[in-house]
Design a protein around this motif. Structure first.
Motif, PDB file in Angstrom:
ATOM      1  N   GLY A 185     -69.285 -52.710 -11.504  1.00  0.00           N
ATOM      2  CA  GLY A 185     -68.640 -51.611 -12.213  1.00  0.00           C
ATOM      3  C   GLY A 185     -69.265 -50.270 -11.901  1.00  0.00           C
ATOM      4  O   GLY A 185     -68.599 -49.236 -11.935  1.00  0.00           O
ATOM      5  N   GLN A 186     -70.553 -50.268 -11.576  1.00  0.00           N
ATOM      6  CA  GLN A 186     -71.262 -49.033 -11.253  1.00  0.00           C
ATOM      7  C   GLN A 186     -71.176 -48.671  -9.782  1.00  0.00           C
ATOM      8  O   GLN A 186     -71.142 -47.489  -9.420  1.00  0.00           O
ATOM      9  CB  GLN A 186     -72.737 -49.173 -11.647  1.00  0.00           C
ATOM     10  CG  GLN A 186     -73.601 -47.963 -11.338  1.00  0.00           C
ATOM     11  CD  GLN A 186     -75.055 -48.177 -11.733  1.00  0.00           C
ATOM     12  OE1 GLN A 186     -75.406 -49.209 -12.313  1.00  0.00           O
ATOM     13  NE2 GLN A 186     -75.895 -47.201 -11.430  1.00  0.00           N
ATOM     14  N   MET A 187     -71.077 -49.681  -8.892  1.00  0.00           N
ATOM     15  CA  MET A 187     -71.266 -49.444  -7.458  1.00  0.00           C
ATOM     16  C   MET A 187     -69.992 -49.482  -6.617  1.00  0.00           C
ATOM     17  O   MET A 187     -69.962 -48.936  -5.517  1.00  0.00           O
ATOM     18  CB  MET A 187     -72.280 -50.441  -6.912  1.00  0.00           C
ATOM     19  CG  MET A 187     -73.610 -50.386  -7.647  1.00  0.00           C
ATOM     20  SD  MET A 187     -74.816 -51.619  -7.127  1.00  0.00           S
ATOM     21  CE  MET A 187     -75.283 -50.968  -5.516  1.00  0.00           C
ATOM     22  N   LEU A 188     -68.923 -50.131  -7.098  1.00  0.00           N
ATOM     23  CA  LEU A 188     -67.710 -50.219  -6.291  1.00  0.00           C
ATOM     24  C   LEU A 188     -67.066 -48.858  -6.083  1.00  0.00           C
ATOM     25  O   LEU A 188     -66.290 -48.672  -5.157  1.00  0.00           O
ATOM     26  CB  LEU A 188     -66.715 -51.199  -6.926  1.00  0.00           C
ATOM     27  CG  LEU A 188     -67.121 -52.671  -6.886  1.00  0.00           C
ATOM     28  CD1 LEU A 188     -66.027 -53.542  -7.469  1.00  0.00           C
ATOM     29  CD2 LEU A 188     -67.436 -53.114  -5.453  1.00  0.00           C
ATOM     30  N   GLY A 189     -67.367 -47.916  -6.925  1.00  0.00           N
ATOM     31  CA  GLY A 189     -66.857 -46.567  -6.732  1.00  0.00           C
ATOM     32  C   GLY A 189     -67.854 -45.649  -6.054  1.00  0.00           C
ATOM     33  O   GLY A 189     -67.657 -44.443  -6.008  1.00  0.00           O
ATOM     34  N   ALA A 190     -68.945 -46.213  -5.521  1.00  0.00           N
ATOM     35  CA  ALA A 190     -70.013 -45.400  -4.932  1.00  0.00           C
ATOM     36  C   ALA A 190     -70.390 -45.904  -3.547  1.00  0.00           C
ATOM     37  O   ALA A 190     -71.565 -45.931  -3.180  1.00  0.00           O
ATOM     38  CB  ALA A 190     -71.229 -45.389  -5.844  1.00  0.00           C
ATOM     39  N   GLY A 191     -69.390 -46.335  -2.776  1.00  0.00           N
ATOM     40  CA  GLY A 191     -69.638 -46.716  -1.392  1.00  0.00           C
ATOM     41  C   GLY A 191     -69.968 -48.164  -1.169  1.00  0.00           C
ATOM     42  O   GLY A 191     -70.471 -48.526  -0.102  1.00  0.00           O
ATOM     43  N   PHE A 192     -69.687 -49.049  -2.135  1.00  0.00           N
ATOM     44  CA  PHE A 192     -69.962 -50.471  -1.993  1.00  0.00           C
ATOM     45  C   PHE A 192     -68.670 -51.273  -2.060  1.00  0.00           C
ATOM     46  O   PHE A 192     -67.661 -50.811  -2.602  1.00  0.00           O
ATOM     47  CB  PHE A 192     -70.927 -50.948  -3.076  1.00  0.00           C
ATOM     48  CG  PHE A 192     -72.351 -50.529  -2.855  1.00  0.00           C
ATOM     49  CD1 PHE A 192     -73.298 -51.419  -2.361  1.00  0.00           C
ATOM     50  CD2 PHE A 192     -72.747 -49.223  -3.123  1.00  0.00           C
ATOM     51  CE1 PHE A 192     -74.603 -51.030  -2.143  1.00  0.00           C
ATOM     52  CE2 PHE A 192     -74.057 -48.818  -2.910  1.00  0.00           C
ATOM     53  CZ  PHE A 192     -74.986 -49.725  -2.420  1.00  0.00           C
TER      54      PHE A 192
END
Length: 231
Positions: free
Chosen positions: A143-150
């Motif tokens: 939830g934290q990282m899929l929108g941050a380049g992952f």
């Protein structure tokens, strides 16, 4: 002014020599109108992103390449980019994980994390040659990282998109090859998202093809002048 973006997907003729294809790809990469190239596995072998001023310039460049394409390429499909939709991806250094380490916790910016793999109730966070265990669920981190380049490859693995070197298809499933040499299978439930994010989707069987290059009878030598793409 350059305002026409083009995506070309090429499938190479199996009769073309490896040396000629290598020279062809090397010249394509050096063309000033080419933004990036990607070697892929599947229906196509090479994806090229290019830019030119308008359709007149594009068609003129294509005409100069047509003979070479006929010798080396069995199929080519082109698309013109109408709109680019990107996720909102925070890039600042405030996006980070605090990972337990000897004597305390280590602050690791998301941009430095290569991959995260589930190990029981813990997540192993890989940062270069170092790794640490974090007591979190993969769902919470996703939830934290899929929108941050992952991107999530399967239910137990998150990978930084820039850390993926190649996507390989063996006829049944996709595998992501990472920069550290690791090969991780992509679950069917995540294949669509992976290909969409990596820009690896292409049409099947030639349906909707913008053009088709004929197959040459015998591969012949190519020259540098043949390969002035879109100029």
């Amino acid at each position: 002014m350059t305002d026409l973006a083009v995506i070309a997907c090429l499938a190479f003729d199996h009769r073309a020599s490896a040396e000629e294809l290598q020279r062809f790809k090397a010249c394509i990469v050096q063309c000033p109108q080419v933004v990036r190239t990607m070697e892929v596995c599947g229906p196509f072998d090479l994806i090229v992103e290019g830019r030119c001023a308008d359709m007149v310039e594009f068609n003129a460049g294509l005409d100069r390449l047509r003979t070479t394409l006929a010798r080396l390429v069995s199929r080519i499909e082109t698309s013109f980019v109408a709109n680019v939709i990107e996720r909102s991806s925070p890039r600042d250094e405030t996006q980070a994980l605090w990972i337990p380490c000897r004597g305390g916790r280590r602050r690791v910016p998301l941009a430095r994390i290569d991959r995260i793999v589930a190990e029981g109730d813990y997540m192993r966070v890989h940062v270069g040659d170092w790794s640490g265990l974090l007591h979190q669920t993969l769902g919470h981190l996703a939830g934290q990282m899929l929108g941050a380049g992952f991107v999530q490859l399967h239910r137990s693995c998150l990978v930084r998109i820039a850390f993926i070197e190649r996507l390989v298809h063996d006829g049944r499933r996709w595998t992501a090859r990472l920069a550290d040499g690791t090969a991780i299978p992509v679950a069917k439930s995540h294949t669509h998202d992976v290909l969409r994010i990596m820009g690896g989707e292409s049409s099947n069987g030639g349906a909707g093809s913008a053009m088709a290059a004929p197959i040459g009878e015998t591969p012949a030598a190519i020259t540098e002048n043949d390969l002035t793409l879109l100029q």
